[in-house]
Design a protein around this motif. Sequence first.
Motif, short mmCIF file in Angstrom:
data_model
loop_
_atom_site.label_atom_id
_atom_site.label_comp_id
_atom_site.label_asym_id
_atom_site.label_seq_id
_atom_site.Cartn_x
_atom_site.Cartn_y
_atom_site.Cartn_z
N ALA A 357 -11.42 -3.68 15.00
CA ALA A 357 -11.02 -2.77 13.92
C ALA A 357 -12.18 -1.89 13.49
O ALA A 357 -12.01 -0.70 13.16
CB ALA A 357 -10.50 -3.58 12.73
N ILE A 358 -13.40 -2.48 13.49
CA ILE A 358 -14.58 -1.68 13.12
C ILE A 358 -14.80 -0.58 14.15
O ILE A 358 -15.12 0.58 13.83
CB ILE A 358 -15.82 -2.60 13.00
N VAL A 359 -14.61 -0.93 15.44
CA VAL A 359 -14.77 0.07 16.49
C VAL A 359 -13.74 1.18 16.32
O VAL A 359 -14.05 2.39 16.40
CB VAL A 359 -14.64 -0.61 17.87
N ASN A 360 -12.51 0.82 16.07
CA ASN A 360 -11.45 1.82 15.88
C ASN A 360 -11.72 2.70 14.66
O ASN A 360 -11.56 3.93 14.68
CB ASN A 360 -10.09 1.14 15.74
N LEU A 361 -12.15 2.07 13.57
CA LEU A 361 -12.44 2.84 12.35
C LEU A 361 -13.60 3.80 12.59
O LEU A 361 -13.59 4.96 12.13
CB LEU A 361 -12.77 1.88 11.20
N GLY A 362 -14.59 3.34 13.36
CA GLY A 362 -15.71 4.24 13.68
C GLY A 362 -15.25 5.45 14.48
O GLY A 362 -15.70 6.58 14.25
N GLY A 363 -14.34 5.23 15.43
CA GLY A 363 -13.83 6.34 16.21
C GLY A 363 -13.06 7.34 15.34
O GLY A 363 -13.21 8.57 15.48
N ILE A 364 -12.24 6.82 14.45
CA ILE A 364 -11.46 7.70 13.56
C ILE A 364 -12.37 8.51 12.64
O ILE A 364 -12.22 9.73 12.46
CB ILE A 364 -10.46 6.87 12.74
N LEU A 365 -13.37 7.83 12.07
CA LEU A 365 -14.30 8.52 11.17
C LEU A 365 -15.07 9.60 11.93
O LEU A 365 -15.30 10.71 11.43
CB LEU A 365 -15.27 7.50 10.54
N GLY A 366 -15.49 9.28 13.14
CA GLY A 366 -16.21 10.28 13.95
C GLY A 366 -15.35 11.50 14.24
O GLY A 366 -15.80 12.66 14.18
#
Length: 380
Positions: A357-366
């Motif tokens: 989830a942290i990886v996915n959230l990082g992608g969305i924020l980027g």
Amino acid sequence: MLFRPYRPYYLGKKQLPFTPGLIPKNQERLAKRIADTIMGSLLTPEELQNLARRLLKTERVQGAILWLLQLGLDQVQADKEQKTAKILGGILRDLLGQSMPRLLKVLARREDFLETQLNQIFDQVLLEFQLTEDQASKLSDWLLQVVLPPDVVRQALIDFLTDRNIQIIDEGFREKASGTYWVVANLFGLRNSLTRLRTFCLDEREASNTRIAELILSLAVKQRLREWLQNLSLQNLPVSTVRQLRKTMRDSVRLYVQNRGAEVLQGLSKSIDWENIATIVLSRLRNSAVVNASLETVSQELALVLERYLERDLESIVAQAIPILDIDQVIIDRVKATSAADLEGAIQGIVRSELQAIVNLGGILGFVIGSFQSISFLLR
């Protein structure tokens, strides 16, 4: 670079940098940190106490004790070499042959030794004991046939009618007789009659035995003796006499046990085959429905006793058990023994399953930030 390479590489004698990876290189320190974290934050003494309480609930402890008791009973049943019988036989031999004699010798010195028990035996058995008609008849037959047959009575008369005894009887009859008996006593006396009776018993053995047997039959001695034995009872004695008899019996038993009780028990112990007795006892226990039915009750009582003990001393027990278990060293040894590939797989598995989830959230924020920056550049 965190995990790979798994082993160091060398250029000549010089180790290349970043080999092995960060985690394999510091695996020992990582193991120490993991152990400190677990023991400091997760497996604290309080948590271990709570864990012990959950594990040692009464139902679980009762089940474990019941399993152990049943296992022990099955082991006794499967004992082909009779080891249990030998052990139990040795215990019984030591108990009756060594321990009991010493204990009895000490206890017999007390004035109240077995006082209640002996009084109860005297009051409930001896005091109320009375022969039945059949018992009195058999005892009277035995007395007349074995103890007092005609020949024994004849010999007793001969031994009693000595010259001195005849003289004493004759003189006493002469002095104390009165009236018609005085005339008979002084004219005829008893000396001559008693002397002739003794001579007859000596010379005519068979005839005298026959006469005595006829007298016993004609006088109904057997019936009289049977009635006397049947009516014989301690209840007919005065109360003071009964009390004295009870005290005398108690003192006699105590004195006998004190002087010869140890010797009797030791002799009895030597004459008994204790291994055979133990085998019989164990065989009875194996097939006893009472024992099998009482296992659950015994396990429940033991579980309650253990629960009360743990409520009082669980904290000190856990404090003593932690150094013995050495859990932190077990964790360190386990982490150190894990290969770098397995360690990488475990950590990667945790990251993939729990931290995706942290990886996915990082992608969305980027993506969002990049979009805003692109729009900002276009507006400028």
